[in-house]
Write an enzyme that holds these catalytic residues in place. Structure first.
Site, PDB file in Angstrom:
ATOM      1  N   THR A 372       0.903  -1.163   0.000  1.00 19.06           N
ATOM      2  CA  THR A 372       0.000   0.000   0.000  1.00 19.06           C
ATOM      3  C   THR A 372       0.926   1.192   0.000  1.00 19.06           C
ATOM      4  O   THR A 372       2.138   1.024   0.116  1.00 19.06           O
ATOM      5  CB  THR A 372      -0.902  -0.049   1.266  1.00 19.06           C
ATOM      6  OG1 THR A 372      -1.883  -1.086   1.087  1.00 19.06           O
ATOM      7  CG2 THR A 372      -1.634   1.240   1.569  1.00 19.06           C
ATOM      8  N   SER A 443     -11.326  -0.814   6.446  1.00 18.45           N
ATOM      9  CA  SER A 443      -9.902  -0.549   6.197  1.00 18.45           C
ATOM     10  C   SER A 443      -9.215  -0.125   7.487  1.00 18.45           C
ATOM     11  O   SER A 443      -9.860   0.286   8.448  1.00 18.45           O
ATOM     12  CB  SER A 443      -9.806   0.584   5.177  1.00 18.45           C
ATOM     13  OG  SER A 443      -8.469   0.980   5.003  1.00 18.45           O
TER      14      SER A 443
HETATM   15  O1  DON Z   1      -7.352  -1.074   3.725  1.00 16.75           O
HETATM   16  C1  DON Z   1      -6.578  -1.732   4.410  1.00 16.75           C
HETATM   17  O2  DON Z   1      -6.522  -1.643   5.622  1.00 16.75           O
HETATM   18  C2  DON Z   1      -5.618  -2.677   3.714  1.00 16.75           C
HETATM   19  N1  DON Z   1      -6.131  -3.033   2.425  1.00 16.75           N
HETATM   20  C3  DON Z   1      -4.291  -2.013   3.618  1.00 16.75           C
HETATM   21  C4  DON Z   1      -3.252  -2.957   3.122  1.00 16.75           C
HETATM   22  C5  DON Z   1      -1.900  -2.509   3.442  1.00 16.75           C
HETATM   23  O3  DON Z   1      -1.635  -1.516   4.057  1.00 16.75           O
HETATM   24  C6  DON Z   1      -0.833  -3.379   2.992  1.00 16.75           C
HETATM   25  N2  DON Z   1       0.427  -2.755   3.370  1.00 16.75           N
HETATM   26  N3  DON Z   1       1.449  -2.941   3.688  1.00 16.75           N
END
Ligand code: DON
Length: 565
Positions: A372, A443
């Site tokens: 992300t 999220s």
């Molecule tokens: O929205 C969320 O909380 C997850 N889809 C975020 C994923 C994420 O941060 C992956 N990262 N390292």
């Protein structure tokens, strides 16, 4: 009043007026993103007379090109905006939505058992993207420049290409099998079906065309017409369930952010369907109540860390039970973020013993996806944006829709596949976050502002379920008056209720502190580096502007005075 006296007053007030002006706007711009080309894109747009919102458009689009493992046009995210002229904070919810044909049991087999790969790999894992709508909304309602200008750096990067880095190789290696299985992804993100070498150039001409379409037609260029047709055809051929009406019906939503107060600072963060703001508020309130009980409390002492962990444990438990898409479920936000509620929680926290998570009410934790992205940007007039964007797992669902360059997200995995039953990552969910058509999955993304009379801080990070506690760590460092470098580099500590253990980075705990915490009943796991925080700090007292990009990643920060265009 004689002329001489008037002149004297003007001379006295003039420097005072200048001081006032510099206190209400930073006079320079600052930004930090997870990739040097995205930082350059933001800077180019700020230099061209754009504001922080135009820079947010340029950075989002550039990241979609150069960090395909983290975010993209096929994904979603949350933008926290501060408009200097009105003084207003807004959360722009660009989270993906479940397609209209999604069903509660869509990831279960005939016996009702979860099939976790189906919500992670392939087109069935993809929610309806929010990023293209966010670009259009930011440009139309907040920006000063047209999309044809702000999307230009990303269009060039897509056409001319970017070089494969160590991080690209690591994350593409993690998803190699899924990328190799999809002809669209294989031809773009691999090199002859193999992991590309460092320095190999990735070019995305289809993505350049899609960006050009959005630049000219705005959101309709993506959600309607020819491109929408291609997206739906491609998704359905790859086993997904998107319909034209899902795309046409997608809307971003402006929501009130969650605001809490701590040590005289105001902390602003994401509202549901992110759990970030509510959880941060609850942790700060509980920790604050415990700190008052202790008299004086050092954040990094054993007692400070123990109390922080106990506050995290309880906030993650409540997150699991209550939080989901506010358009579908009622969330007791006021109660969860109230001082009274936190005071009640604090009563149950012992100064000497860890509370076993099993002694609290039932389980729910949040998916830990390995990628992300986040960026923070402030312009010279004092507008600022914190944005955390995602396609969930590295390279999302691994499917690139032919003829579009759009890599699909696998954000559907953030729903609970079956209430109460853990998925392959050991995660379980609650009713509030069950799959429903049109619903947004819960999220943890937590873009945040931390403000006082002296400070405006803009921060955030990727990191799945650990986002919340990392942002909390950054906020606490800010309230201790530490420089922005320390917010992003500081060693992290995390607890998410279940599994019942503290995760810490090396360097946070001395051997003695670790032993003391273990004696209290905490299980401790030392974990190598997590997160990729990007932050900006404007210290209003002395006018200093700082930006920092997490050394755990490959990003870049910049502070500069944009020339008048
Ligand atoms: O929205 C969320 O909380 C997850 N889809 C975020 C994923 C994420 O941060 C992956 N990262 N390292």
């Amino acid at each position: 009043m004689n002329a001489l006296r008037r002149l004297a007053i003007v001379l006295v007030l003039l420097p005072w007026g200048l001081v006032q002006a510099s206190a209400t706007s930073p006079g320079q711009a600052a930004l930090a993103t997870a990739h040097p080309m995205a930082t350059a894109a933001g800077r180019e747009v700020l230099e061209a007379g754009g504001n922080a919102f135009d820079a947010a458009v340029a950075i989002t689009a550039a990241l979609a090109v150069v960090e395909p493992y983290s975010s993209g046009l096929g994904g979603g995210g949350f933008y926290l905006l501060h408009d200097a002229a009105s003084g207003r904070d807004v959360m722009l919810d660009a989270r993906e939505r479940a397609p209209g044909q999604a069903t509660r049991d869509m990831y279960l087999d005939d016996e009702g058992n979860p099939q976790p790969d189906r919500s992670v790999d392939g087109a069935l894992a993809a929610g309806i993207p929010g990023i293209p709508a966010a670009l259009d909304h930011l440009a139309a309602d907040y920006g000063a420049l047209p999309l044809t200008t702000t999307l230009d750096p990303a269009i060039r990067a897509a056409r001319e290409g970017f070089e494969v880095t160590e991080m690209y190789r690591r994350l593409a290696g993690f998803r190699e099998a899924v990328l190799a299985a999809d002809p669209g992804s294989r031809s773009i993100f691999l090199d002859g079906g193999k992991l590309p070498a460092i320095g190999h150039v990735i070019r995305q001409p289809d993505l350049a065309e899609t960006l050009e379409r959005i630049a000219i037609e705005g959101r309709d260029g993506f959600y309607q017409g020819e491109l929408a047709g291609r997206l739906v055809d491609g998704v359905r051929k790859a086993g997904g369930i998107w319909c034209r009406s899902d795309l046409a019906g997608y809307r971003v939503v402006e929501r009130e952010p969650i605001i809490s107060r701590f040590r005289g600072f105001e902390v602003v963060s994401a509202a549901p369907p992110s759990s970030g703001g509510v959880a941060i508020a609850q942790i700060l309130n509980t920790y604050g109540a415990l700190a008052r009980r202790a008299g004086e409390l050092d954040d990094l002492s054993v007692l400070g860390l123990h109390y922080r962990v106990e506050a995290m444990r309880r906030a993650y438990r409540d997150r699991a039970e209550y939080l989901g898409d506010p358009d579908y479920v009622d969330i007791p936000i006021e109660r969860l973020t109230s001082d009274d509620y936190a005071a009640g929680l604090a009563v149950g926290i012992s100064p000497t013993d860890a509370t076993p998570s099993s002694s609290l009410a039932p389980v729910v934790t949040e998916p830990e996806g390995p990628h992300t992205t986040h960026f923070s940007v402030m312009d010279a007039d004092g507008n600022y944006v914190a944005a955390t964007l995602s396609i969930n797992y590295p390279f999302g669902a691994g499917v690139t829709v032919p003829g579009t360059g759009v890599l699909l997200n696998d954000e559907m995995d953030d729903f609970s596949q079956k209430p109460g039953v853990p998925n392959v990552y050991g995660l379980v969910g609650a009713e509030a976050n069950a799959v429903q058509p049109g619903k947004r999955p819960l999220s943890s993304m937590s873009p945040a502002f931390v403000r006082s009379d002296d400070l405006v801080g803009v921060l955030g990070t990727p990191g799945g379920s650990r986002i919340i506690t990392m942002v909390l760590g950054g906020v606490l460092a800010a309230t201790r008056g530490e420089p922005v470098d320390d917010w992003v580099t500081g060693p992290r500590i995390h607890h998410q209720y279940l599994p019942d253990r503290i995760e810490v980075e090396p360097g946070l705990l001395s051997d003695e502190q670790r032993a003391e915490l273990e004696l209290m009943g905490h299980r401790i796991e030392v974990n190598d580096g997590f997160g990729n925080m990007q932050a900006v700090a404007w210290w209003r007292g002395d006018g200093r502007l700082e930006a920092a990009s997490d050394p755990r990643g490959e990003g870049r920060a910049a502070v500069f005075a944009p020339e008048a265009p």
